[in-house]
Design an enzyme around this catalytic site. Structure first.
Site, PDB file in Angstrom:
ATOM      1  N   HIS A 138       0.810  -1.219   0.000  1.00 52.92           N
ATOM      2  CA  HIS A 138       0.000   0.000   0.000  1.00 52.92           C
ATOM      3  C   HIS A 138       0.844   1.271   0.000  1.00 52.92           C
ATOM      4  O   HIS A 138       0.332   2.358  -0.271  1.00 52.92           O
ATOM      5  CB  HIS A 138      -1.001  -0.004   1.173  1.00 52.92           C
ATOM      6  CG  HIS A 138      -0.411   0.227   2.522  1.00 52.92           C
ATOM      7  ND1 HIS A 138      -0.073  -0.786   3.382  1.00 52.92           N
ATOM      8  CD2 HIS A 138      -0.103   1.369   3.178  1.00 52.92           C
ATOM      9  CE1 HIS A 138       0.399  -0.285   4.506  1.00 52.92           C
ATOM     10  NE2 HIS A 138       0.398   1.022   4.408  1.00 52.92           N
ATOM     11  N   ASP A 168       0.110  -7.750   1.428  1.00 52.34           N
ATOM     12  CA  ASP A 168       0.574  -6.362   1.529  1.00 52.34           C
ATOM     13  C   ASP A 168       2.098  -6.270   1.589  1.00 52.34           C
ATOM     14  O   ASP A 168       2.658  -5.439   2.303  1.00 52.34           O
ATOM     15  CB  ASP A 168      -0.041  -5.655   2.736  1.00 52.34           C
ATOM     16  CG  ASP A 168       0.055  -4.131   2.620  1.00 52.34           C
ATOM     17  OD1 ASP A 168       0.199  -3.640   1.495  1.00 52.34           O
ATOM     18  OD2 ASP A 168       0.021  -3.453   3.670  1.00 52.34           O
ATOM     19  N   SER A 242       4.660   2.595   7.809  1.00 51.48           N
ATOM     20  CA  SER A 242       4.356   1.467   6.924  1.00 51.48           C
ATOM     21  C   SER A 242       5.582   1.024   6.151  1.00 51.48           C
ATOM     22  O   SER A 242       6.249   1.833   5.511  1.00 51.48           O
ATOM     23  CB  SER A 242       3.263   1.860   5.928  1.00 51.48           C
ATOM     24  OG  SER A 242       1.999   1.670   6.466  1.00 51.48           O
TER      25      SER A 242
END
Length: 488
Positions: A138, A168, A242
Site C-alpha cells: 500500500h 501487503d 508502513s
C-alpha cells in the site's frame, strides 16, 4: 495529511501511510558494507542485548540497524476534470486567489482533464546489499515514480520488482551495491513478551525509533489482508511507519510494520507487523516467478466451536472442520468430504482455519502433503497433492424467495428450495440463529447430518432435536459450511 482508513465493525484499521504534497523526507548516516545474500535465518549478534539487561542502552543495536531503514516516497498521476475540482484548495483558502492561481491557461467553466499528482510517504528496509528492499504494497500501490532516500541523504529511483496485495508485501530494487542491511530472523521464534524496536518515518519524522514488546502472535480475522498472520506489538507505530522494520534486540528483522488499530487516527498501543518468515517467502517467490504462487486444497475450512464439537460428538475443539469441498480439486480427488475434520498437516497440529489456509498457501503447488483427518468417525492419514490456487475464486450470490412459512427453528422462516433443502426467507435479529450466523437467502441442506428435502422434513428434524447443539449444513452462494446452534 490524511490516513487510509479501513473500517471493521466499530474499529478503525489505519494503514501506516501518510499522503502529502511534499517530496521525500531524508535522513543522515553512513553506509556500511554487507554480504549480498539474503540469509534464511540470521545469526545472533554477540553485541546483542542479553535477557535481563533491559536497563542497558539499545543504542548499539539502533546504530547498526538504522542505516538500512529507508524513506520511500511515491507519486502517481490522476486525471480530474475542472468540474470535479474542489471549489477552493487549502492554500487559496488561507493565502488568497493569487497563491491558488486559478488562471494559468484554464477557464472557470473548462472541463478539460487536468493531471494531479498524489504523493505518498512510507518506509522500507534493505534486506540485501545488492539493492533489494522490502516494504508494504500500500506504500507504492499504483505509483508511477518511487524514490528511496537513505540514511546518508542519498536519493535513488527504485524499480518495483513485484508485489503481493493479499499479504501487503512489495519488493523494490535500487541500482546499488554494498548497502547496509538488516538480517531476517526466524519470526516463528519470536515470543510474546520479547522486546522489539519499530523504525521508520512516522508523520515524515525521519529515522524514528520506538520500543515495545511482542504483544501477541498469529493475529488473524482482522479484515486487513486476505492472508493474515500478524505479530501484534505495543511499540508506537504511526502513519509513515508502513513498510519499516520491527526488529528484535539482536537487530534482526522479525516483521514489517503494516497497520494500527486506531479509534482517533493515532497510535493506541495496538500495531501489527507482517512476520519476517511470510515476507521472506513472498519476496523469494516474487524474485523467482514475478508473483506469488500459492498452494491450493480446494475446500472450505471452518473453526470448530464448542457448539459444533458437541453436535459432532467430539470431546475437543481441536482441528478444522471441512465445510465444503470443490469438485475436481485436490481435496476432492483425495477423498475428503464435508464433515471431515483435519487434525494436522505434515505432522504439525492445525489449530484453526486461518492457520491451515496460511500453511497451504505458502506450500508450493505440486507438493504432496499428509493430512491427518477424522473421516466417517475414523482417524486416518490422507496424502493430497496440492494444485496452484486459481486466480479467481469468486462465488455467485444466491437469493431466497420473498415468501415463507414459520419453521420449527425459533426466529426463522423457511420455504422449500429448488432441488434440495429449505431456503431461509427471514431471520429475526437477535435470535439464536442470527447470532450463529444464519442469514436470509441461505439454504439449509442438513440438520444434524441428516438431509432435508422439504419444509416438513426440516420441521420434523428440528422437533426431533434433543437438548444440546444442533448442527446445520448451510449453502450460501456456491459454498457450503456448518452452523451450530447451542440450546439454551
Amino acid at each position: 495529511m490524511k490516513f487510509q482508513i479501513f473500517w471493521k465493525e466499530s474499529r478503525i484499521f489505519a494503514f501506516c501511510l501518510v499522503s502529502a504534497a511534499v517530496g521525500a523526507v531524508v535522513g543522515s548516516g553512513i553506509w556500511a558494507a554487507h554480504a549480498p545474500e539474503l540469509a534464511p535465518v540470521a545469526a545472533a549478534s554477540t553485541a546483542a542485548i542479553t535477557p535481563g539487561s533491559v536497563d542497558t542502552s539499545f543504542a548499539p543495536v539502533v546504530e547498526r540497524a538504522l542505516p538500512a531503514v529507508v524513506n520511500i516516497s511515491s507519486s502517481k498521476a490522476t486525471k480530474v476534470s475542472a468540474q470535479d475540482m474542489p471549489p477552493m484548495d487549502p492554500f487559496r483558502q488561507f493565502f488568497g486567489e493569487e497563491f491558488g492561481g486559478r488562471g494559468r491557461g484554464s477557464s472557470r467553466g473548462s472541463v478539460m482533464p487536468r493531471k494531479q499528482y498524489e504523493h505518498s510517504l512510507g518506509s522500507g528496509v534493505v534486506v540485501r546489499s545488492d539493492g533489494y528492499i522490502l516494504t508494504n504494497n500500500h506504500v507504492i500501490d499504483g505509483a508511477d515514480d518511487i524514490t528511496v532516500t537513505f540514511d546518508n541523504k542519498h536519493e535513488m529511483k527504485a524499480k518495483l520488482v513485484g508485489t503481493d496485495a493479499k499479504t501487503d508485501v512489495a519488493v523494490l530494487k535500487v541500482d546499488a551495491s554494498n548497502l547496509p542491511t538488516i538480517a531476517l530472523a526466524d519470526s516463528s521464534q519470536a515470543r510474546v513478551g520479547d522486546i522489539v524496536l519499530a523504525m521508520g518515518s512516522p508523520f515524515g519524522l525521519k529515522q524514528t525509533v520506538t520500543m515495545g514488546i511482542v504483544s501477541a502472535r498469529g493475529r488473524t480475522g482482522l479484515g486487513i489482508e486476505a492472508y493474515e498472520d500478524f505479530i501484534q506489538t505495543d511499540a508506537s507505530i504511526n502513519p509513515g511507519n508502513s513498510g519499516g522494520p520491527l526488529i528484535n534486540t539482536h537487530g534482526e528483522l522479525i516483521g514489517i510494520n503494516t497497520a494500527i488499530l486506531a479509534n482517533n487516527g493515532g497510535n493506541q498501543g495496538v500495531g501489527f507487523a507482517i512476520p519476517a518468515n511470510l515476507a521472506r517467502s513472498v519476496m523469494t517467490q516474487v524474485m523467482e516467478h514475478g508473483k506469488v504462487v500459492r498452494g491450493y486444497l480446494g475446500l472450505l475450512p471452518q473453526d470448530i466451536t464448542p457448539a459444533m464439537a458437541q453436535a459432532l460428538h467430539y470431546k475437543e475443539t481441536q482441528g478444522v472442520l471441512v465445510g465444503d469441498v470443490t469438485a475436481g480439486a485436490p481435496a476432492a480427488e483425495a477423498g475428503l468430504k464435508r464433515g471431515d475434520v483435519i487434525l494436522d498437516l505434515d505432522g504439525k497440529k492445525v489449530d484453526d482455519s486461518n492457520q491451515l489456509r496460511m500453511r497451504v498457501s505458502m506450500t508450493a503447488p505440486g507438493t504432496t502433503v499428509q493430512l491427518r483427518v477424522i473421516h466417517d468417525g475414523a482417524e486416518r492419514t490422507v496424502p493430497v497433492k496440492l494444485a496452484e490456487m486459481p486466480g479467481n475464486l469468486g462465488a455467485s450470490a444466491e437469493k431466497g424467495s420473498e415468501s415463507g412459512a414459520t419453521s420449527a427453528l425459533d426466529g426463522v422462516t423457511v420455504e422449500a428450495a429448488q432441488g434440495h433443502g429449505v431456503t431461509v426467507t427471514s431471520v429475526d435479529e437477535g435470535s439464536p440463529a442470527a447470532e450463529a450466523g444464519l442469514r436470509e437467502g441461505d439454504t439449509i441442506l442438513e440438520v444434524n447430518r441428516a438431509s432435508v428435502s422439504s419444509t416438513a422434513d426440516f420441521n420434523r428434524a428440528m422437533h426431533n432435536v434433543s437438548n444440546g447443539a444442533t448442527l446445520l449444513l448451510v449453502k450460501r452462494g456456491d459454498n457450503t459450511f456448518y452452523i451450530a446452534l447451542q440450546a439454551k
